[in-house]
Design a protein around this motif. Structure first.
Motif, PDB file in Angstrom:
ATOM      1  N   SER A  97       0.852  -1.197   0.000  1.00 11.68           N
ATOM      2  CA  SER A  97       0.000   0.000   0.000  1.00 11.68           C
ATOM      3  C   SER A  97       0.882   1.239   0.000  1.00 11.68           C
ATOM      4  N   GLY A  98       0.262   2.384  -0.280  1.00  9.70           N
ATOM      5  CA  GLY A  98       0.982   3.649  -0.172  1.00  9.70           C
ATOM      6  C   GLY A  98       1.401   3.911   1.261  1.00  9.70           C
ATOM      7  N   GLN A  99       0.557   3.526   2.213  1.00  8.22           N
ATOM      8  CA  GLN A  99       0.905   3.712   3.627  1.00  8.22           C
ATOM      9  C   GLN A  99       2.165   2.929   3.989  1.00  8.22           C
ATOM     10  N   TYR A 123      -1.309  13.911   3.110  1.00  6.10           N
ATOM     11  CA  TYR A 123      -2.460  13.018   3.152  1.00  6.10           C
ATOM     12  C   TYR A 123      -2.821  12.706   4.618  1.00  6.10           C
ATOM     13  N   THR A 126      -1.100   9.734   6.154  1.00  3.78           N
ATOM     14  CA  THR A 126       0.315   9.989   6.444  1.00  3.78           C
ATOM     15  C   THR A 126       0.433  10.833   7.706  1.00  3.78           C
ATOM     16  N   GLU A 166       4.643  16.406  -0.047  1.00  6.76           N
ATOM     17  CA  GLU A 166       3.874  15.951  -1.210  1.00  6.76           C
ATOM     18  C   GLU A 166       3.978  16.973  -2.335  1.00  6.76           C
ATOM     19  N   ASP A 195       6.326  12.500  -1.819  1.00  9.92           N
ATOM     20  CA  ASP A 195       5.143  11.710  -2.170  1.00  9.92           C
ATOM     21  C   ASP A 195       4.579  12.326  -3.445  1.00  9.92           C
ATOM     22  N   THR A 197       2.272  10.992  -5.474  1.00 14.56           N
ATOM     23  CA  THR A 197       1.045  10.274  -5.832  1.00 14.56           C
ATOM     24  C   THR A 197       0.143  11.059  -6.788  1.00 14.56           C
ATOM     25  N   SER A 216       1.471   6.247  -3.837  1.00  8.22           N
ATOM     26  CA  SER A 216       0.388   5.287  -3.661  1.00  8.22           C
ATOM     27  C   SER A 216      -0.022   4.912  -5.079  1.00  8.22           C
ATOM     28  N   THR A 218      -2.225   2.986  -5.846  1.00  8.98           N
ATOM     29  CA  THR A 218      -3.682   2.847  -5.763  1.00  8.98           C
ATOM     30  C   THR A 218      -4.405   3.896  -6.614  1.00  8.98           C
ATOM     31  N   LYS A 219      -3.807   5.063  -6.793  1.00  9.38           N
ATOM     32  CA  LYS A 219      -4.489   6.214  -7.382  1.00  9.38           C
ATOM     33  C   LYS A 219      -4.282   6.254  -8.906  1.00  9.38           C
ATOM     34  N   ILE A 228      -4.921  -1.893  -4.202  1.00  6.34           N
ATOM     35  CA  ILE A 228      -4.175  -1.039  -3.280  1.00  6.34           C
ATOM     36  C   ILE A 228      -2.688  -1.381  -3.411  1.00  6.34           C
ATOM     37  N   ILE A 385      -8.964   8.901  -4.886  1.00  4.71           N
ATOM     38  CA  ILE A 385      -8.631   9.893  -5.910  1.00  4.71           C
ATOM     39  C   ILE A 385      -7.904   9.162  -7.030  1.00  4.71           C
TER      40      ILE A 385
HETATM   41  C1  LIG Z   1      -3.861   7.453  -0.865  1.00  6.18           C
HETATM   42  C2  LIG Z   1      -2.614   8.176  -0.537  1.00  6.18           C
HETATM   43  C3  LIG Z   1      -1.634   7.599   0.293  1.00  6.18           C
HETATM   44  C4  LIG Z   1      -1.818   6.253   0.941  1.00  6.18           C
HETATM   45  O1  LIG Z   1      -1.907   5.263  -0.036  1.00  6.18           O
HETATM   46  P1  LIG Z   1      -2.724   3.868   0.151  1.00  6.18           P
HETATM   47  O2  LIG Z   1      -2.407   3.159  -1.119  1.00  6.18           O
HETATM   48  O3  LIG Z   1      -4.156   4.221   0.305  1.00  6.18           O
HETATM   49  O4  LIG Z   1      -2.170   3.202   1.364  1.00  6.18           O
HETATM   50  C5  LIG Z   1      -0.469   8.317   0.523  1.00  6.18           C
HETATM   51  N1  LIG Z   1      -0.294   9.541  -0.011  1.00  6.18           N
HETATM   52  C6  LIG Z   1      -1.221  10.129  -0.801  1.00  6.18           C
HETATM   53  C7  LIG Z   1      -0.959  11.483  -1.378  1.00  6.18           C
HETATM   54  C8  LIG Z   1      -2.405   9.469  -1.090  1.00  6.18           C
HETATM   55  O5  LIG Z   1      -3.324  10.052  -1.864  1.00  6.18           O
END
Ligand SMILES: *Cc1c(COP(=O)(O)O)cnc(C)c1O
Length: 446
Positions: A97-99, A123, A126, A166, A195, A197, A216, A218-219, A228, A385
């Motif tokens: 995951s991003g986390q 975020y 974070t 970020e 970051d 993302t 992340s 995920t986005k 994820i 997002i």
């Molecule tokens: C969603 C997000 C994260 C965390 O990512 P996950 O994949 O949901 O764990 C970290 N930083 C930013 C900017 C995000 O949008």
């Protein structure tokens, strides 16, 4: 470690260095055994050793290769190479995951008693990790205003291991002064971790002096809202051994790996000490690997990322102009309507688009915001997002609800703020849905 041993020159098959090409070709050509062009999904835990000597050499890092899918996997490896190429780094590590990615970024440099300095514009997840969970383990995060580069220097001391921010943080959507802060940090021997993302393809933080980039996935990278994931890219551009006292995890013998000094051990493999230690120690001990199936799905998303970013950004620009001209809207937040220093930073760091996140405030405040969300027909109301679909949410009662009122204010989340993540649908359909929801929000108020 096969993935780590490839240098930045591994752009895959002489395919140039433009993002549109890299996402299709970097790090993979075809399967040598079957000729498969699509990256195979290696859904396996383990890899058969050729003999006992081979097994011993792999464990001793004398030879690159696969051992066990917690540590590395050939499908995940292609995503790592491709993302390293896209960001212009030396190697990458994909995570669950991003986390997990942001956690590993900090833990790779910090022990109890150490600190990092972070932008307040981050975020919500974070923020909680930094303000509460890392503190539980003795790692202090000092928060500073991202608009003031000097604040990072002023908050730092001998135990400061990194700065963190970020690229395009919501809700304020003011581009972080990457170049200024990275240069200040380099002067003090402190790396900047970005970051990125919300700004893949349109920003490459390493080009502006950052040392590490995380996403992340995920986005926008996945883009289809199906998985994820996270990834960390080592810039390969920071000399950790020039500051041995500041980076003990990379410069002192590691008792968990026969006394290896990671800056030395990495030398034959390229400038990858940071990501090598993250894989061999943190991923080994803490886990949180990316699953091969998810890596495959992220590779599918990545193939069209530059194309999608163009449409995402073009649509968001049109939505910003539409909302700015709408009588029910009090304020629009998007880099296209920013002025002064915020505008200069956006122009200096973004190429080919201004991102697809956008915020606005209704004249009717929090209640009108709620009615607006309820009235949307095409936009999804979700805590995400970067999906190809358009998304909307009311941060004060959802994504930022675990923050105190003061923390929300510091983060720029006012009660009536609505956040949009503009998708790649036809712009006419996006504007029509917004228009009817704005009318509903206003009509109910009258
Ligand atoms: C969603 C997000 C994260 C965390 O990512 P996950 O994949 O949901 O764990 C970290 N930083 C930013 C900017 C995000 O949008």
């Amino acid at each position: 470690m096969a993935s780590s041993s490839k240098s930045r020159s591994d752009r895959g098959n002489g395919s140039g260095s433009n993002p549109e090409t890299l996402v299709l070709h970097a790090g993979w050509r075809a399967d040598p055994g079957t000729g498969s062009v699509a990256v195979p999904i290696h859904q396996t835990t383990s890899f058969q050793f050729q003999d006992t000597g081979h097994a011993a050499r792999l464990f001793a890092l004398q030879e690159g290769g696969n051992i066990y899918s917690r540590i590395m996997n050939p499908t995940v490896d292609v995503l790592e190479r491709r993302m390293a190429a896209l960001e212009g780094g030396s190697a990458a590590l994909a995570l669950g995951s991003g986390q997990a990615a942001s956690t590993f970024c900090v833990m790779n440099l910090c022990s109890a008693g150490d600190n990092i300095v972070s932008s307040t514009a981050i975020y919500g997840g974070t923020w909680n990790l930094f303000a509460n969970t890392l503190r539980q383990f003795g790692i202090e995060v000092r928060f500073v205003d991202p608009a003031d580069p000097q604040a990072f220097a002023a908050a730092s001391d001998d135990r400061t291991r990194a700065w963190y921010a970020e690229t395009l943080p919501n809700p304020k959507l003011e581009v972080f002064p990457i170049a200024e802060v990275a240069a200040l940090g380099r002067g003090m021997g402190i790396p900047l971790i970005m970051d990125n993302t919300a700004a893949p393809v349109i920003c490459r933080p390493l080009d502006h002096g950052a040392a590490v980039v995380m996403h992340s996935t995920t986005k926008w990278i996945g883009g289809h809202g199906s998985s994820i994931g996270g990834i960390v890219v080592d810039g390969g551009n920071f000399d950790w051994s020039a500051h041995p006292a500041r980076f003990p995890t990379l410069n002192q013998p590691d008792p968990s790996y026969h006394g290896a000094v990671w800056t030395e051990a990495a030398k034959p493999m390229g400038p990858i000490a940071y990501i090598l230690r993250m894989r061999t120690c943190l991923l080994r001990d803490i886990g949180a690997p990316m699953a091969p199936m998810n890596a495959f799905l992220f590779l599918q998303g990545l193939e069209t990322l530059p194309l999608r970013m163009e449409r995402h950004c073009a649509n968001a620009l049109r939505v910003a102009a539409f909302l700015a001209a709408h009588p029910e809207v009090a304020r629009v937040i998007h880099p296209s309507v920013a002025g002064g220093e915020a505008r200069r930073r956006a122009e200096a760091h973004l190429r080919g688009g201004l991102g697809s996140l956008l915020g606005f405030e209704l004249k009717g405040g929090a209640e009108a915001g709620g009615r607006f969300i309820e009235a949307l027909r095409m936009f999804y109301h979700v805590a995400n997002i970067g999906d190809a679909r358009s998304l909307a949410i009311h941060p004060a009662t959802t994504t930022h609800s675990q923050l105190s009122a003061e923390e929300q204010a510091a983060a720029g989340v006012t009660p009536g703020y609505v956040r949009l993540s503009i998708g790649i649908e036809h712009i006419d359909d996006i504007l029509a849905d917004l228009d009817q929801a704005l009318a509903a929000a206003a009509g109910a108020a009258a």
